[in-house]
Design a protein around this motif. Structure first.
Motif, PDB file in Angstrom:
ATOM      1  N   ALA A 100       1.007  -1.255   0.016  1.00 30.13           N
ATOM      2  CA  ALA A 100       0.202   0.060  -0.025  1.00 30.13           C
ATOM      3  C   ALA A 100       0.834   1.106  -0.022  1.00 30.13           C
ATOM      4  N   ALA A 101       2.034   0.965   0.261  1.00 31.48           N
ATOM      5  CA  ALA A 101       3.063   2.355   0.433  1.00 31.48           C
ATOM      6  C   ALA A 101       3.280   2.760  -0.904  1.00 31.48           C
ATOM      7  N   PRO A 102       3.149   4.292  -1.086  1.00 36.54           N
ATOM      8  CA  PRO A 102       3.560   4.749  -2.482  1.00 36.54           C
ATOM      9  C   PRO A 102       5.081   4.487  -2.566  1.00 36.54           C
ATOM     10  N   PRO A 103       5.608   4.881  -3.886  1.00 35.78           N
ATOM     11  CA  PRO A 103       6.925   4.868  -4.063  1.00 35.78           C
ATOM     12  C   PRO A 103       7.866   5.745  -3.419  1.00 35.78           C
ATOM     13  N   SER A 104       9.051   5.507  -2.884  1.00 39.43           N
ATOM     14  CA  SER A 104       9.716   6.512  -1.886  1.00 39.43           C
ATOM     15  C   SER A 104      10.251   7.803  -2.753  1.00 39.43           C
ATOM     16  N   ARG A 105      10.505   8.895  -1.837  1.00 39.88           N
ATOM     17  CA  ARG A 105      10.895   9.988  -2.835  1.00 39.88           C
ATOM     18  C   ARG A 105      12.115  10.573  -1.658  1.00 39.88           C
ATOM     19  N   PRO A 106      13.261  10.797  -2.270  1.00 38.85           N
ATOM     20  CA  PRO A 106      14.145  11.381  -1.364  1.00 38.85           C
ATOM     21  C   PRO A 106      13.766  12.867  -0.968  1.00 38.85           C
ATOM     22  N   PRO A 107      13.932  13.164   0.288  1.00 37.97           N
ATOM     23  CA  PRO A 107      13.554  14.560   0.771  1.00 37.97           C
ATOM     24  C   PRO A 107      14.582  15.850   0.214  1.00 37.97           C
ATOM     25  N   SER A 108      14.043  16.891   0.526  1.00 37.25           N
ATOM     26  CA  SER A 108      15.024  17.958   0.082  1.00 37.25           C
ATOM     27  C   SER A 108      15.803  18.344   1.454  1.00 37.25           C
ATOM     28  N   PRO A 109      16.896  18.991   1.389  1.00 40.82           N
ATOM     29  CA  PRO A 109      17.607  19.397   2.713  1.00 40.82           C
ATOM     30  C   PRO A 109      16.594  19.999   3.450  1.00 40.82           C
ATOM     31  N   ALA A 164      26.328   9.764  11.914  1.00 38.86           N
ATOM     32  CA  ALA A 164      25.693  10.713  10.806  1.00 38.86           C
ATOM     33  C   ALA A 164      24.306  10.155  10.834  1.00 38.86           C
ATOM     34  N   GLN A 165      23.406  11.123  10.941  1.00 41.66           N
ATOM     35  CA  GLN A 165      21.837  10.810  10.500  1.00 41.66           C
ATOM     36  C   GLN A 165      21.823  11.780   9.468  1.00 41.66           C
ATOM     37  N   ILE A 166      20.314  11.437   8.639  1.00 40.58           N
ATOM     38  CA  ILE A 166      20.131  12.254   7.824  1.00 40.58           C
ATOM     39  C   ILE A 166      20.059  13.869   7.854  1.00 40.58           C
ATOM     40  N   GLY A 205      12.799   6.542   1.474  1.00 40.36           N
ATOM     41  CA  GLY A 205      13.621   5.537   0.847  1.00 40.36           C
ATOM     42  C   GLY A 205      14.673   5.089   1.753  1.00 40.36           C
ATOM     43  N   TRP A 206      14.715   3.953   2.180  1.00 45.65           N
ATOM     44  CA  TRP A 206      15.545   3.502   3.159  1.00 45.65           C
ATOM     45  C   TRP A 206      17.136   3.318   2.520  1.00 45.65           C
ATOM     46  N   GLU A 207      17.082   2.997   1.211  1.00 47.55           N
ATOM     47  CA  GLU A 207      18.556   2.821   0.425  1.00 47.55           C
ATOM     48  C   GLU A 207      19.099   4.396   0.281  1.00 47.55           C
ATOM     49  N   TRP A 208      18.238   5.568   0.159  1.00 52.95           N
ATOM     50  CA  TRP A 208      18.779   6.775   0.239  1.00 52.95           C
ATOM     51  C   TRP A 208      19.332   6.999   1.527  1.00 52.95           C
ATOM     52  N   THR A 209      18.420   6.845   2.587  1.00 53.55           N
ATOM     53  CA  THR A 209      18.797   7.167   3.891  1.00 53.55           C
ATOM     54  C   THR A 209      20.164   6.498   4.232  1.00 53.55           C
ATOM     55  N   ARG A 210      20.349   5.300   3.923  1.00 56.89           N
ATOM     56  CA  ARG A 210      21.386   4.664   4.431  1.00 56.89           C
ATOM     57  C   ARG A 210      22.734   5.039   3.558  1.00 56.89           C
ATOM     58  N   GLU A 211      22.411   5.402   2.359  1.00 60.78           N
ATOM     59  CA  GLU A 211      23.682   5.780   1.499  1.00 60.78           C
ATOM     60  C   GLU A 211      23.994   7.204   2.188  1.00 60.78           C
ATOM     61  N   HIS A 212      23.096   7.750   2.313  1.00 60.63           N
ATOM     62  CA  HIS A 212      23.359   9.339   2.593  1.00 60.63           C
ATOM     63  C   HIS A 212      24.454   9.251   4.031  1.00 60.63           C
ATOM     64  N   ASN A 213      23.783   8.534   5.042  1.00 62.44           N
ATOM     65  CA  ASN A 213      24.504   8.301   6.110  1.00 62.44           C
ATOM     66  C   ASN A 213      25.987   7.597   5.962  1.00 62.44           C
ATOM     67  N   ARG A 214      26.022   6.609   5.144  1.00 62.45           N
ATOM     68  CA  ARG A 214      27.333   6.056   4.873  1.00 62.45           C
ATOM     69  C   ARG A 214      28.257   6.874   4.109  1.00 62.45           C
ATOM     70  N   ARG A 215      27.932   7.675   3.374  1.00 58.54           N
ATOM     71  CA  ARG A 215      28.910   8.695   2.660  1.00 58.54           C
ATOM     72  C   ARG A 215      29.166   9.656   3.507  1.00 58.54           C
ATOM     73  N   LEU A 216      28.242  10.233   4.218  1.00 58.57           N
ATOM     74  CA  LEU A 216      28.551  11.436   5.337  1.00 58.57           C
ATOM     75  C   LEU A 216      29.633  10.937   6.431  1.00 58.57           C
ATOM     76  N   ILE A 217      29.299   9.697   6.839  1.00 58.49           N
ATOM     77  CA  ILE A 217      30.111   9.247   8.040  1.00 58.49           C
ATOM     78  C   ILE A 217      31.697   9.246   7.509  1.00 58.49           C
ATOM     79  N   THR A 218      31.709   8.561   6.341  1.00 60.29           N
ATOM     80  CA  THR A 218      32.937   8.257   5.774  1.00 60.29           C
ATOM     81  C   THR A 218      33.854   9.479   5.448  1.00 60.29           C
ATOM     82  N   SER A 219      33.132  10.376   4.698  1.00 60.95           N
ATOM     83  CA  SER A 219      33.790  11.588   4.459  1.00 60.95           C
ATOM     84  C   SER A 219      34.014  12.460   5.680  1.00 60.95           C
ATOM     85  N   GLY A 220      32.858  12.582   6.684  1.00 61.29           N
ATOM     86  CA  GLY A 220      32.955  13.343   7.929  1.00 61.29           C
ATOM     87  C   GLY A 220      34.179  12.988   8.773  1.00 61.29           C
TER      88      GLY A 220
END
Ligand SMILES: Cc1ncc(COP(=O)(O)O)c(C=O)c1O
Length: 414
Positions: free
Chosen positions: A21-30, A386-388, A303-318
């Motif tokens: 029933a869930a609509p497709p995910s949409r990454p949020p704006s900042p 790192a959280q979103i 989107g979980w993948e978007w969320t996880r990828e954001h955190n993975r990238r940010l914690i690595t570079s940060g």
């Protein structure tokens, strides 16, 4: 792996629609992300891993629930609550990939750990295995259970820079003929490592050793299949990476143990069969549990993948930027967690827990940076999250404070 199983409607009505029933995910704006958190501006919040942070939408759902309680406590507790709790429980089971009959709500992860320890009969001569990375409160609970029963605690040692195979070997080597339970984290708390759980479980299962897996940090941070882990007991937090309100956690119990695992507080439903035996907690505020599906829903929409990828990238570079500024970039833990990372403090100072907490408070109060200072094998590190809602500016602020922190550490050892 299930990442849905949640409602698109308000948890105040307690519904739980089918996953499709869930609509497709949409990454949020900042701006959308920033608008969801009420974290104090002017502070770099780099310690999501400890207490999480509740988005507005989730808090609002909880407030609406509390309003309903206040409007008619009889209706809420007597007529509404059992059905709503059940729907929330099933939504959480779907989300973490647990068999619905295996899962119950707990007020905290440590309540789950304590429930499991109370269900196991330890005898003098038995032992319980933990690792040197065990969460401090879990170690206290294990120590207490062993003290009461005359059992002993055995500790598996492995380092930040050891490989997975060596970590698994260390845990397996600590197990004896008398080991009744191994307590293991999916993600270690103070050292932010992902442990090779699958390998350890595969090697210990034939020996009949029970495993309690602490997934406090695994919920939402990774795509979970609790039933696929094939452990005896699993616990997880709802308030950390899922951002549900504090006061909600999960305990999953393998079928073979369910008739032995009973609530620590015996109350109305305690004589029912598991999981119904955990269906009543007395007159406590249940809104953290009921609002948890709203948090699942919010992140599923983004989107979980978007969320996880954001955190993975940010914690690595940060974390890399901070380590460069601290001059400690050469020390990198192997298999760090995707949302948290340790960085050695400038000069690799010796530091105990107490001086670490003093430094942590000083960094928070004087620099406006919330992080965790960790003592690992007698040396000081910072643990960063790192959280979103975090951006590279949060990490840059810490990196820019390197000289000041180095000065404090040099003068006081923390
Ligand atoms: C690995 C681990 N286990 C257990 C806990 C305790 O969770 P709670 O405060 O819900 O008891 C934490 C909290 O940070 C943790 O990191």
């Amino acid at each position: 792996m299930p990442e849905t199983g949640t409602s698109r409607t308000s948890p105040s009505r307690g519904s739980c629609a089918a996953p499709d029933a869930a609509p497709p995910s949409r990454p949020p704006s900042p701006q959308e992300v920033r608008g969801q958190w009420t974290l104090a501006p002017g502070v770099a919040h780099l310690n999501h891993g400890s207490f999480g942070a509740v988005p507005r939408k989730v808090r609002l759902a909880q407030e609406l629930l509390r309003r309903e309680v206040d409007e008619n406590p009889m209706r809420f507790f007597r007529r509404e609550l059992p059905g709503r709790l059940e729907r929330a429980r099933l939504a959480c089971a779907g989300f973490v990939g647990a068999e619905p009959d295996s899962l119950v709500f707990m007020a905290s992860v440590m309540a789950g750990v304590s429930t499991v320890l109370a269900s196991i009969t330890l005898r003098p001569g038995d032992d319980v295995v933990v690792t040197e990375h065990v969460y401090g409160a879990a170690r206290i609970a294990v120590d207490a259970a062993c003290r009461r029963s005359g059992a002993t605690v055995r500790v598996a040692h492995f380092g930040l820079e050891d490989q997975d195979a060596d970590r698994a070997d260390a845990v397996v080597a600590a197990v004896t003929q008398r080991t009744r339970l191994v307590v293991l984290e999916q993600v270690t708390s103070s050292t932010a490592l992902v442990l090779p759980v699958q390998d350890i479980v595969r090697r210990l299962r034939p020996r009949g050793v029970q495993i309690l897996l602490d997934g406090a940090h695994a919920v939402a941070a990774t795509a979970l299949s609790v039933s696929g882990l094939e452990v005896d007991y699993w616990v997880g937090s709802l308030h950390k990476w899922l951002c549900a309100p504090p006061g909600g956690a999960l305990l999953a119990v393998a079928k073979r143990h369910r008739d032995r695992v009973v609530p620590l507080v015996a109350t109305w439903n305690a004589n029912d069969l598991f999981p119904g035996s955990f269906g009543s907690m007395g007159t406590v505020d249940p809104t953290s549990f009921l609002a948890a599906p709203e948090a699942i829903d919010l992140f599923t929409g983004w989107g979980w993948e978007w969320t996880r990828e954001h955190n993975r990238r940010l914690i690595t570079s940060g974390a890399d930027a901070v380590a460069e500024a601290f001059g400690t970039a050469s020390r990198r833990p192997i298999r760090p967690f995707d949302c948290m990372r340790l960085v050695a403090l400038p000069g690799r100072p010796r530091m105990d827990l107490r001086s670490g907490k003093l430094l942590q408070d000083r960094i928070a109060e004087q620099l406006g940076i919330e992080l965790s200072v960790v003592s690992w094998r007698g040396h000081g590190w910072v643990r960063l999250s790192a959280q979103i809602y975090n951006t590279s500016a949060d990490f840059a602020r810490l990196a820019d404070s390197a000289d000041q922190i180095a000065g404090w550490v040099r003068r006081t050892g923390g």
